[in-house]
Scaffold this motif. Structure first.
Motif, PDB file in Angstrom:
ATOM      1  N   LYS A  90       0.847  -1.200   0.000  1.00 14.05           N
ATOM      2  CA  LYS A  90       0.000   0.000   0.000  1.00 14.05           C
ATOM      3  C   LYS A  90       0.885   1.254   0.000  1.00 14.05           C
ATOM      4  O   LYS A  90       1.775   1.391   0.839  1.00 14.05           O
ATOM      5  N   THR A  95      -3.126   7.567  -3.846  1.00 15.31           N
ATOM      6  CA  THR A  95      -4.568   7.332  -3.752  1.00 15.31           C
ATOM      7  C   THR A  95      -5.327   8.462  -4.439  1.00 15.31           C
ATOM      8  O   THR A  95      -4.838   9.602  -4.513  1.00 15.31           O
ATOM      9  N   LYS A  97      -9.664   9.670  -5.898  1.00 19.28           N
ATOM     10  CA  LYS A  97     -11.083   9.356  -6.058  1.00 19.28           C
ATOM     11  C   LYS A  97     -11.353   9.106  -7.537  1.00 19.28           C
ATOM     12  O   LYS A  97     -11.138   9.986  -8.372  1.00 19.28           O
ATOM     13  N   ASP A 143      -7.008   2.852  -4.328  1.00 21.84           N
ATOM     14  CA  ASP A 143      -6.839   2.839  -2.875  1.00 21.84           C
ATOM     15  C   ASP A 143      -5.370   2.818  -2.469  1.00 21.84           C
ATOM     16  O   ASP A 143      -5.052   2.656  -1.284  1.00 21.84           O
TER      17      ASP A 143
END
Length: 419
Positions: A90, A95, A97, A143
């Motif tokens: 991660k 990240t 939208k 994400d």
């Protein structure tokens, strides 16, 4: 005129600005959503630092090996692994939208543009340069999940165990982990499902991969109670394809045993027996040379087939010496001692006669005459020679039985078999 660094930098900036202003209208910077997303993600992005907003947080990197090819050099004790390595983690700075960028949920980015984990091989072959950096195209999800699947070749050191050569199996282990980061900074772990994939694997020359065992070592040490250095351990179990070495070494070794035993059953009247035994001894030296060319010169484990050839060579040497001694006994015409006559009588009239495996031809030529009973002198010589030949038969049978027992023990102890 000498230009300093600041002047050079200013000139380069002005040159790039002129190039940007001079682009034709149809070659302006991309304004579509994917280009805008790429520019926004890399804006003020630093690929040299771990992608966490809190420096106390760790980056968990999941690892999966998709094996493609393995080669093992038992002479140099090097193990080469070619695979596709899937790495997933991660990145908190990658990240977005999807609704802000045309509903784009994932995009591709080059590994040199973003932070990537450095996974080093701890038992690597130091004679070969192996980079721990990734050079591939990675898939980035909205994400922040990053997945990279580079094609990587690793070369490690694998200690060879040759005791059961050529039917030996080798366990080669590779240890992967972060070279400088602790487990609290970069935490390497396995994929939960299929940490090792063998769907497209192909065996290398001379070896068959039996299975792969993976294990994660926590890396906790008493010297550093508050930090850990976890490692990913992969154990590759290989089995040698022994059809070729067995045909060259194992089967001929059994053949020379039969030659040695056969020579002990032949008569000593001519030189056939001696020639056969010497040929068997020469064959032992040939196989020792062949084995020496196929195994490491400084291996800590001695192949048991090598011990078999060594001991068999000693038995063959005894057979040659026995043949020479029996040839000398057979030609003796001197009166035998009384104990020899007694032993011959006991053997001939008792159960010992059933253990006589050889019967040498008693005919012989002495001083150009065939032994007969026509004269008292020739008859006495014939009887004396017969007693010596009986002794030779008894001694040769004894040597044959001992050699047979020794070879049975050697075959059961030192000849490796395919499990």
């Amino acid at each position: 005129m000498t230009l300093n660094g600041q002047t050079v930098t200013t000139l380069i900036f002005l040159y790039n600005l002129l190039l940007a202003c001079g682009c034709p209208p149809d070659r302006q910077a991309a304004t579509h959503d994917e280009g805008k997303l790429h520019d926004d993600l890399l804006c003020a992005y630093h690929s040299d630092f771990r992608p966490v907003k809190d420096h106390k947080s760790s980056v968990t990197v999941k690892v999966r090996f998709a094996l493609k090819y393995i080669s093992f050099d038992s002479l140099e004790e090097t193990f080469n692994l070619h695979s596709w390595v899937a790495l997933t983690w991660k990145d908190e700075f990658l990240t977005w939208k999807p609704s802000d960028y045309g509903d784009i949920k994932e995009t591709q980015m080059e590994s040199h543009e973003i932070w990537t984990p450095r996974m080093a091989l701890f038992n690597a072959d130091a004679s070969i340069y192996q980079s721990d950096s990734l050079f591939t195209t990675c898939l980035v999800a909205s994400d922040g999940t990053v997945t990279c699947v580079p094609h990587v070749a690793h070369s490690g050191i694998c200690r060879t165990s040759l005791r059961r050569w050529p039917y030996d199996s080798q366990n080669c282990t590779m240890y992967f982990g972060a070279w400088m980061h602790t487990g609290e900074q970069i935490n390497f772990t396995f994929y939960k499902n299929k940490p090792v994939v063998l769907d497209d694997y192909q065996n290398g020359p001379g070896w068959t991969l039996l299975k792969v065992v993976n294990d994660r070592l926590p890396g906790a040490y008493s010297c550093c109670p508050n930090t850990s250095f976890p490692m990913l351990k992969y154990t590759f179990m290989l089995k040698r394809e022994a059809a070729g070495p067995a045909a060259v070494v194992v089967i001929p070794s059994i053949v020379i045993v039969m030659l040695t035993l056969t020579s002990l059953l032949l008569d000593i009247k001519d030189n056939t027996r001696l020639i056969l035994a010497c040929f068997s001894l020469f064959g032992h030296f040939l196989f020792l040379t062949e084995i020496g060319n196929d195994i490491p010169k400084h291996s800590s484990d001695t192949p048991i087939i090598l011990l078999f050839v060594r001991d068999s060579m000693i038995v063959t040497l005894v057979a040659i010496l026995t043949t020479l001694m029996l040839m000398a006994i057979r030609r003796r015409v001197a009166p035998p001692p009384a104990w020899l006559t007694t032993v011959n009588r006991l053997v001939s009239n008792g159960p010992g006669k059933y253990v006589i495996f050889t019967e040498f031809d008693p005919s012989d030529i002495i001083d150009g005459k065939t032994l007969t009973d026509d004269s008292p002198i020739d008859g006495e010589r014939s009887r004396n020679t017969s007693d010596w030949i009986k002794l030779a038969n008894l001694f040769n049978s004894f040597i044959f039985v001992i050699s047979l027992i020794v070879y049975i023990v050697l075959l059961g102890t030192y000849i490796p078999v395919d499990d």
